[in-house]
Scaffold this active site. Structure first.
Site, PDB file in Angstrom:
ATOM      1  N   ASP A 307      16.642  12.319  22.551  1.00 36.75           N
ATOM      2  CA  ASP A 307      16.485  11.792  24.335  1.00 36.75           C
ATOM      3  C   ASP A 307      15.185  12.570  25.213  1.00 36.75           C
ATOM      4  OD1 ASP A 307      18.134   9.316  23.583  1.00 36.75           O
ATOM      5  OD2 ASP A 307      19.327   9.916  24.900  1.00 36.75           O
ATOM      6  N   TYR A 391      23.122   3.943  28.157  1.00 35.85           N
ATOM      7  CA  TYR A 391      23.465   4.893  28.808  1.00 35.85           C
ATOM      8  C   TYR A 391      23.572   5.727  29.928  1.00 35.85           C
ATOM      9  CZ  TYR A 391      27.269   6.320  25.574  1.00 35.85           C
ATOM     10  OH  TYR A 391      28.677   6.259  24.483  1.00 35.85           O
TER      11      TYR A 391
HETATM   12 CO    CO Z   1      29.513   7.083  22.983  1.00 36.20          CO
END
Ligand code: CO
Length: 642
Positions: A307, A391
């Site tokens: 990320d 997320y």
């Molecule tokens: Co997770």
């Protein structure tokens, strides 16, 4: 819950105050214009990354160097990845490197504009459309296409191409939680270099789960009604002050900045010890992270996201004007980034600064004579949130009155999903709904710490509690031994945690001796952390070797910025920490760098659905012989506690 805004006097059009300040809009504009000036008509140039080039630690003495910007571009006409260094404020190109021409095939980070491009390419593909019709999907408009970084598996037909793999979901409307409806068994490999679909992997035909799983305010769940108001009131405002990007609070001071890749960065962390300003940390930021997924099936095995290096934590950060979890008097920093076209944009309220009450700081009671003495703990919190696809990650740093610094990552959001037939089970999936499961996966972080414990030159000592054999010196067997081992050079620089021995790593300054004859130090206390499970020979482990061990100590080099190397996107692996450490440089009283990897293994549970309660991972830095005694002895009793 009402919070108050602390007023801000920051003019983004004024010149930068400090060499470490975040990039300003005018600087972004100048850097992009300088590059366009060299490239000529550059409308088809993608500005993938623009970062402040921070001065080297070694050049920090003498006159301050000019501010410089490092820029990575991808030329859509020639498919060349180029790196530029532009000097400010005039915009002079002082460095240029054509990476593609040098044979470097790894790709610069994926930018938001490309997400939209991927969706268009996928939906126009006849092969993809046929795969959709096979699944009863005829309205392509509503299909959600999630582009994910490709990794590198040595596929011959991907050589030299910019690849993204796309997975699809079928939400019922634009507000619907799409992850409740995965179109599983199907992945589309997209070639961004030529703007076309490379392969449609139609592995297995699964039903698309129909059950809705929404969590927005109107989700039909009856809210509990027994919560009374809880207000945080700071009638005289906060105890911190902010000057530009410099923060002062109690005896702590530091600078903050934000960049597209690492997100928030803390610099020059100092503590005022009775009038003496003592340095603790030179620089601290998340240099990389990886989320490897553990389902070996064809439509899942490739999933892993870096990320930091593949997307950028700052580039995907949230504007907290939408609300954050902080109460009280809040100060927000804005951040400025460069879009794909080279134009600056503002992320309003990117970083949040506030104070929190944190229970008891210290306490002592006299049970014989009566009386107790207690102080409440106050901590300073600086944080931001970033959203990487499904997320959400909160990156929180806490400063305490006893000299402790704590880092906490908050993991929440929506899990990735797969189809799982009712009654079926899989060794690699955890069920969350009648037809839905989440793949086992991990979230592995790597924080880079450039320590400066009483100065730039430090050493690292591994400390273990060890048993002492019974014998003449230990006749009753109760002895508790302490083993301290200096890490002499980089060949000893790769370390593991040890739960049983309570292992910590002390960052010491061997030339700064405390009143009791010991070198001053701060200890790094790791949490009980997971390490990467993927096989050491797997593609993801070769690319994210940092996640295989909890600590890596290197000698500072200004070119060694990220533990998986400069360009992890589609990199075959082997770059970064393991490569640099072959030099086996000495680590005693040197400008050392600690790369601390930690994380969590996520076996998905029903309670993680439809939105996951926050999971915490992190570590602490605590003074050990840095101060003469408890540095928080001077905290006054709080007025509300008599
Ligand atoms: Co997770």
């Amino acid at each position: 819950m009402k919070s108050t805004l602390v007023s801000r006097e920051f003019d983004p059009e004024a010149p930068p105050q400090n060499i470490l300040d975040s990039l300003l809009p005018s600087e972004i504009r100048t850097a992009a214009a300088a590059i366009r000036g060299v490239l000529g008509d550059a409308t088809e140039v993608l500005f993938s990354l623009m970062l402040l080039e921070e001065p080297s630690r070694e050049s920090s003495v003498g006159t301050p160097p000019e501010r410089r910007v490092r820029v990575v571009t991808l030329d859509q006409r020639t498919h060349m990845t180029e790196e530029w260094v532009v000097a400010l404020p005039h915009g002079e190109v002082v460095g240029h490197d054509n990476l593609t021409a040098r044979g470097i095939t790894a790709q610069p980070p994926i930018v938001v504009d490309e997400f939209i491009e991927v969706e268009r390419i996928v939906k126009e593909s006849a092969e993809w459309q046929a795969a959709m019709r096979k699944r009863g999907v005829t309205d392509f408009e509503i299909v959600q296409v999630d582009p994910m970084s490709a990794g590198n598996f040595g596929f011959e037909n991907e050589r030299g191409l910019r690849i993204v793999r796309a997975v699809c979901y079928l939400p019922k409307n634009l507000q619907d939680n799409a992850y409740a409806h995965p179109i599983d068994g199907l992945v589309t490999y997209v070639d961004l270099t030529n703007g076309q679909v490379l392969t449609v992997v139609d592995d297995e035909l699964f039903p698309i789960p129909d059950e809705d799983s929404n969590f927005h305010d109107d989700n039909g769940v009856v809210p509990r009604d027994d919560l009374k108001p809880l207000e945080i009131i700071q009638p005289e405002g906060p105890s911190f002050t902010v000057d530009g990007w410099k923060v002062s609070w109690q005896k702590w001071s530091f600078r903050v900045s934000m960049n597209a890749r690492e997100g928030m960065v803390l610099h020059d962390i100092c503590y005022d010890d009775d009038g003496q300003i003592r340095t603790v940390v030179d620089r601290m930021a998340f240099a990389e992270m990886v989320v490897p997924y553990g389902d070996p099936r064809p439509s899942h095995f490739w999933r892993s996201a870096f990320d930091v290096g593949e997307y950028g934590l700052g580039a995907l950060a949230n504007s907290l004007s939408l609300g954050c979890d902080c109460l009280g008097s809040i100060y927000y920093f804005d951040a400025y980034f460069c879009d794909a076209g080279g134009n600056p944009y503002t992320l309003d309220r990117a970083i949040c600064l506030h104070e929190e009450d944190f229970g008891v700081l210290w306490r002592g009671a006299n049970w014989r004579q009566g009386g107790s003495w207690v102080r409440r703990s106050r901590r300073l919190v600086i944080s931001y949130w970033t959203t990487v696809g499904n997320y959400d990650y909160g990156f929180f740093w806490y400063f305490y009155q006893d000299g402790t610094i704590q880092c906490e990552v908050k993991l929440t959001g929506i899990i990735q999903t797969a189809y799982l037939a009712p009654g079926d089970s899989s060794p690699y999936l955890g069920r969350v709904a009648p037809e839905l499961a989440g793949q086992h996966h991990q979230h592995m972080f790597c924080v880079r710490i450039d320590p400066a414990v009483d100065g730039q030159l430090n050493s690292v000592v591994e400390v273990d509690a060890v048993p002492v054999p019974m014998g003449p010196g230990n006749p009753y067997g109760n002895a508790i031994g302490k083993r301290s081992t200096f890490l002499e050079s980089e060949s000893e620089g790769r370390r593991e945690t040890n739960l049983e021995s309570g292992r910590v790593w002390q960052i010491v300054n061997e030339e700064s001796i405390n009143e009791f004859g010991s070198p001053v130090s701060y200890k790094l206390i790791p949490a009980q952390t997971a390490m990467m499970i993927a096989d050491a020979d797997s593609s993801v482990a070769r690319r994210a070797m940092f996640a295989k061990s909890a600590l890596w100590v290197t000698r500072y080099n200004e070119r060694e910025r990220y533990p998986s190397g400069e360009f992890p996107n589609q990199h075959p692996g082997g770059d970064g920490l393991p490569l640099w450490m072959e030099a086996n440089r000495g680590l005693r009283q040197e400008p050392v760098v600690l790369w601390h990897s930690f994380g969590t293994t996520h076996f998905v549970r029903p309670e993680d659905w439809p939105v996951m309660p926050v999971e915490y991972v992190g570590f602490s830095l605590k003074p050990f012989g840095f101060f003469r005694r408890n540095p928080a002895l001077d905290v006054p009793p709080s007025s509300t506690c008599h």
